[in-house]
Design an enzyme around this catalytic site. Structure first.
Site, short mmCIF file in Angstrom:
data_model
loop_
_atom_site.label_atom_id
_atom_site.label_comp_id
_atom_site.label_asym_id
_atom_site.label_seq_id
_atom_site.Cartn_x
_atom_site.Cartn_y
_atom_site.Cartn_z
N SER A 72 5.56 -8.46 -8.20
CA SER A 72 5.49 -9.55 -7.21
C SER A 72 4.20 -9.45 -6.38
O SER A 72 3.59 -10.48 -6.05
CB SER A 72 6.74 -9.57 -6.31
OG SER A 72 6.70 -8.53 -5.37
N ASN A 73 3.78 -8.23 -6.08
CA ASN A 73 2.50 -8.09 -5.36
C ASN A 73 1.33 -8.51 -6.24
O ASN A 73 0.40 -9.17 -5.78
CB ASN A 73 2.29 -6.65 -4.89
CG ASN A 73 2.97 -6.36 -3.58
OD1 ASN A 73 2.52 -6.82 -2.52
ND2 ASN A 73 4.08 -5.65 -3.63
N LEU A 126 2.86 3.77 -10.17
CA LEU A 126 3.55 4.98 -9.72
C LEU A 126 2.96 6.30 -10.22
O LEU A 126 3.48 7.36 -9.87
CB LEU A 126 5.04 4.89 -10.08
CG LEU A 126 5.76 3.66 -9.50
CD1 LEU A 126 7.24 3.69 -9.83
CD2 LEU A 126 5.55 3.55 -7.99
N LEU A 130 0.06 9.31 -10.46
CA LEU A 130 -1.05 9.87 -9.68
C LEU A 130 -2.37 9.51 -10.37
O LEU A 130 -2.49 9.58 -11.59
CB LEU A 130 -0.87 11.39 -9.63
CG LEU A 130 -1.73 12.15 -8.62
CD1 LEU A 130 -1.38 11.72 -7.19
CD2 LEU A 130 -1.51 13.65 -8.78
N ILE A 131 -3.37 9.16 -9.55
CA ILE A 131 -4.67 8.77 -10.11
C ILE A 131 -5.45 10.02 -10.53
O ILE A 131 -5.66 10.92 -9.70
CB ILE A 131 -5.47 7.95 -9.06
CG1 ILE A 131 -4.74 6.65 -8.75
CG2 ILE A 131 -6.89 7.66 -9.53
CD1 ILE A 131 -4.53 5.72 -9.93
N ASN A 142 -4.25 1.54 -2.49
CA ASN A 142 -2.82 1.57 -2.82
C ASN A 142 -2.02 0.95 -1.68
O ASN A 142 -2.45 0.96 -0.53
CB ASN A 142 -2.37 3.02 -3.02
CG ASN A 142 -0.91 3.12 -3.43
OD1 ASN A 142 -0.43 2.38 -4.29
ND2 ASN A 142 -0.18 4.03 -2.81
N HIS A 183 1.84 1.30 0.06
CA HIS A 183 3.05 2.12 0.09
C HIS A 183 4.07 1.44 1.01
O HIS A 183 3.71 1.00 2.11
CB HIS A 183 2.71 3.52 0.61
CG HIS A 183 3.86 4.45 0.51
ND1 HIS A 183 4.27 5.01 -0.69
CD2 HIS A 183 4.75 4.87 1.44
CE1 HIS A 183 5.34 5.75 -0.48
NE2 HIS A 183 5.65 5.69 0.81
N ASP A 218 -0.22 9.46 -1.71
CA ASP A 218 -0.04 8.84 -0.40
C ASP A 218 -0.77 9.55 0.75
O ASP A 218 -0.33 9.48 1.90
CB ASP A 218 1.47 8.76 -0.05
CG ASP A 218 2.25 8.05 -1.14
OD1 ASP A 218 1.72 7.08 -1.71
OD2 ASP A 218 3.37 8.48 -1.44
N GLU A 262 4.33 -6.89 2.73
CA GLU A 262 3.34 -6.59 1.68
C GLU A 262 2.66 -7.88 1.23
O GLU A 262 1.44 -7.95 1.13
CB GLU A 262 4.02 -5.90 0.49
CG GLU A 262 4.60 -4.55 0.84
CD GLU A 262 5.04 -3.74 -0.39
OE1 GLU A 262 4.63 -4.05 -1.51
OE2 GLU A 262 5.80 -2.79 -0.19
C1 GAR Z 1 6.12 -2.29 -3.70
O1 GAR Z 1 7.08 -2.30 -2.69
C2 GAR Z 1 5.11 -1.19 -3.47
O2 GAR Z 1 4.89 -0.93 -2.11
C3 GAR Z 1 5.80 -0.03 -4.13
O3 GAR Z 1 6.31 -0.56 -5.32
C4 GAR Z 1 6.74 -1.91 -5.05
C5 GAR Z 1 6.28 -2.81 -6.18
O4 GAR Z 1 6.84 -4.08 -6.04
N1 GAR Z 1 4.89 1.03 -4.34
C6 GAR Z 1 5.23 2.32 -4.18
O5 GAR Z 1 6.35 2.68 -3.89
C7 GAR Z 1 4.07 3.30 -4.40
N2 GAR Z 1 4.42 4.60 -3.90
P1 GAR Z 1 6.34 -5.30 -6.91
O6 GAR Z 1 6.34 -4.83 -8.35
O7 GAR Z 1 7.34 -6.37 -6.66
O8 GAR Z 1 4.96 -5.67 -6.44
#
Ligand code: GAR
Length: 190
Positions: A14-15, A86, A88-89, A103, A105, A146, A175
């Site tokens: 979604s992001n 998810l 680590l880079i 990133n 979080h 993070d 977000e």
């Molecule tokens: C988001 O909430 C993002 O902040 C999280 O994964 C979700 C992805 O949502 N990221 C982490 O937890 C990284 N540590 P999306 O696939 O709907 O964009």
């Protein structure tokens, strides 16, 4: 020439969709490629929807080969954006993109970060601890989960009625509201 973003994701996307939509007709910035480590993530759909090339890789390819680095070079990428990615880079990407890996979080770091703290696990922990607020952190990546320099945080209040799902929804809304704007500002201020 436009600044080129590579979007990395592992989740529903979604992001990623929101970022592609924001930069679709942008004059200075474009999403040039979408990469994922998961066949069933939203990456393929977002790529098709916005007609942006898509690249998938395995764990071994990511950590033990240079195919991701080469793909990013080939596409002349300036900045990596992790939108729910998810893994680590690895050091070679940190070296290839110094201060250019951003990133998001879903919590107010330094709280609720680190290995295993992602997605619903974050919101369940926030809920269990009866937090009065949660939020988002947008930060640069370094070699630890993070821990990189924080670029931006936004908060949302929580109430007694909230549960992990409603906390997740409140945070995701933040977000979507802020992430594209923070990316844009970071890239254009450089
Ligand atoms: C988001 O909430 C993002 O902040 C999280 O994964 C979700 C992805 O949502 N990221 C982490 O937890 C990284 N540590 P999306 O696939 O709907 O964009």
């Amino acid at each position: 020439m436009k600044l080129k973003i590579a979007l990395f994701l592992s989740g529903s996307g979604s992001n990623a969709r929101n970022i592609c939509s924001y930069f679709k007709n942008h004059k200075q910035i474009e999403v040039a490629i979408i990469l994922s480590n998961k066949e069933n993530s939203g990456a393929k759909h977002v790529s098709a929807e916005f007609d942006i090339p898509y690249f998938i890789f395995t764990r071994a390819e990511f950590y033990d080969t240079s195919i991701v680095a080469e793909e990013l070079k080939k596409n002349k990428i300036d900045t990596l954006v992790l939108a729910g990615f998810l893994w680590l880079i690895p050091a070679y990407l940190l070296a290839q993109f110094p201060n250019q890996i951003i990133n998001i979080h879903p919590a107010l770091l330094p709280k609720y970060g680190g290995k295993g703290m992602h997605g619903k696990y974050v919101h369940e922990a926030v809920f269990s601890n009866n937090e009065k607020e949660s939020g988002i952190t947008i930060h640069l990546c370094n070699k630890e989960y993070d821990k990189g320099e924080i670029l931006y945080q936004a908060k949302v209040s929580l109430t007694k009625e909230d549960n992990p799902e409603s906390i997740a929804a409140k945070v995701l809304q933040l977000e979507h509201q802020h992430f594209p704007l923070v990316i844009e500002k970071y890239l254009l201020d450089k």
